[in-house]
Design a protein around this motif. Structure first.
Motif, PDB file in Angstrom:
ATOM      1  N   LYS A 111       0.822  -1.201   0.000  1.00  0.00           N
ATOM      2  CA  LYS A 111       0.000   0.000   0.000  1.00  0.00           C
ATOM      3  C   LYS A 111       0.864   1.262   0.000  1.00  0.00           C
ATOM      4  O   LYS A 111       2.060   1.236   0.283  1.00  0.00           O
ATOM      5  N   ASN A 112       0.231   2.377  -0.338  1.00  0.00           N
ATOM      6  CA  ASN A 112       0.890   3.672  -0.209  1.00  0.00           C
ATOM      7  C   ASN A 112       0.941   4.035   1.266  1.00  0.00           C
ATOM      8  O   ASN A 112      -0.094   4.034   1.954  1.00  0.00           O
ATOM      9  N   VAL A 113       2.133   4.354   1.755  1.00  0.00           N
ATOM     10  CA  VAL A 113       2.284   4.596   3.190  1.00  0.00           C
ATOM     11  C   VAL A 113       3.141   5.837   3.441  1.00  0.00           C
ATOM     12  O   VAL A 113       3.927   6.262   2.587  1.00  0.00           O
ATOM     13  N   ASP A 128      10.358   1.026  -0.216  1.00  0.00           N
ATOM     14  CA  ASP A 128      10.524   1.909  -1.375  1.00  0.00           C
ATOM     15  C   ASP A 128       9.976   3.306  -1.084  1.00  0.00           C
ATOM     16  O   ASP A 128       9.067   3.801  -1.739  1.00  0.00           O
ATOM     17  N   MET A 129      10.574   3.934  -0.072  1.00  0.00           N
ATOM     18  CA  MET A 129      10.116   5.240   0.391  1.00  0.00           C
ATOM     19  C   MET A 129      11.095   6.341   0.028  1.00  0.00           C
ATOM     20  O   MET A 129      12.312   6.127  -0.047  1.00  0.00           O
ATOM     21  N   ASP A 130      10.565   7.523  -0.178  1.00  0.00           N
ATOM     22  CA  ASP A 130      11.379   8.720  -0.390  1.00  0.00           C
ATOM     23  C   ASP A 130      11.995   9.130   0.949  1.00  0.00           C
ATOM     24  O   ASP A 130      11.331   9.103   1.979  1.00  0.00           O
ATOM     25  N   LYS A 134       7.375   6.093  -2.643  1.00  0.00           N
ATOM     26  CA  LYS A 134       7.739   6.708  -3.918  1.00  0.00           C
ATOM     27  C   LYS A 134       6.613   6.574  -4.935  1.00  0.00           C
ATOM     28  O   LYS A 134       6.382   7.477  -5.743  1.00  0.00           O
ATOM     29  N   LYS A 135       5.897   5.458  -4.888  1.00  0.00           N
ATOM     30  CA  LYS A 135       4.827   5.261  -5.866  1.00  0.00           C
ATOM     31  C   LYS A 135       3.667   6.212  -5.620  1.00  0.00           C
ATOM     32  O   LYS A 135       2.913   6.535  -6.544  1.00  0.00           O
TER      33      LYS A 135
END
Length: 226
Positions: free
Chosen positions: A142-144, A176-178, A195-196
């Motif tokens: 999920k987007n987190v 996969d986080m900024d 990032k997504k």
């Protein structure tokens, strides 16, 4: 989309309450995460939905200094809260799911090491381990967004240790986080976003309270362009 992260030092000096609220409101943020806060004193107005960790008792964690209304994390969102997700520690971390202009987002607000690292190393290690298990359980694909006082710097002064800097960087890579807030020298308060979720949009990260007059922490603002 604009996100604020600010540790307000338990509002130890109540005369700072009004300027803190004024400063926060001046950013007109869509999402605000406050740590070391007091939900009975902070009123950001009707534009925000809000959710808070469980209030602390005076003797929480075997100390004797918490005051009425204190809580560790509060999230204020202009976006409706779709669901509240159970976390491993109701006093220290909370997770909500919101529907933003960019899609669904899980926001995990937290403090890692409630007494810092030098104050209680064992508690810091315990918090990191417990919350890491939360991330593995909750995040999935999920987007987190992890927001809060992580008590770990990713550049500049090494705090609390290179080991935990590496551990946090590993988590950032795993999900996969900024890590733009990690580029802020000597900063331990972060906004770590998928990032997504950001996609091809530009982002801007800035610090406020750099003189630390309102709190002993920097405030962080992240703006994601439309």
């Amino acid at each position: 989309m604009k996100i604020i992260n600010f540790n307000i030092e338990r509002l130890l000096i109540l005369s700072k309450l009004k300027p803190i609220i004024q400063l926060i409101k001046s950013y007109d943020a869509d999402l605000i995460v406050l740590t070391e806060t007091n939900s009975t004193l902070i009123d950001l107005g009707e534009d925000y939905f809000e959710y808070h960790t469980t209030p602390l008792t005076r003797n929480q964690d075997k100390v004797n200094f918490y005051r009425e209304g204190e809580n560790r994390v509060s999230i204020y969102s202009k976006y409706p809260i779709k669901s509240i997700i159970q976390t491993i520690d109701e006093f220290t971390c909370l997770a909500i799911e919101i529907e933003t202009d960019f899609g669904e987002l899980i926001v995990y607000g937290t403090i890692i090491g409630i007494f810092g690292y030098s104050g209680d190393k064992d508690r810091f290690v315990k918090d990191f381990s417990k919350q890491q298990s939360d991330f593995n359980k909750i995040f999935g694909n999920k987007n987190v967004c992890i927001v809060g006082d992580l008590n770990i710097s990713l550049s500049g002064w090494i705090y609390p240790s290179r080991k935990y800097r590496d551990k946090l960087n590993t988590l950032i890579e795993e999900f996969d986080m900024d890590r733009s807030t990690g580029n802020l020298k000597d900063n331990i308060d972060h906004i770590l976003m998928s990032k997504k979720f950001i996609g091809n949009r530009g982002i801007k990260v800035e610090m406020f309270n750099v003189d630390k007059k309102l709190s002993d922490h920097f405030g962080i603002c992240m703006t994601i362009n439309k």
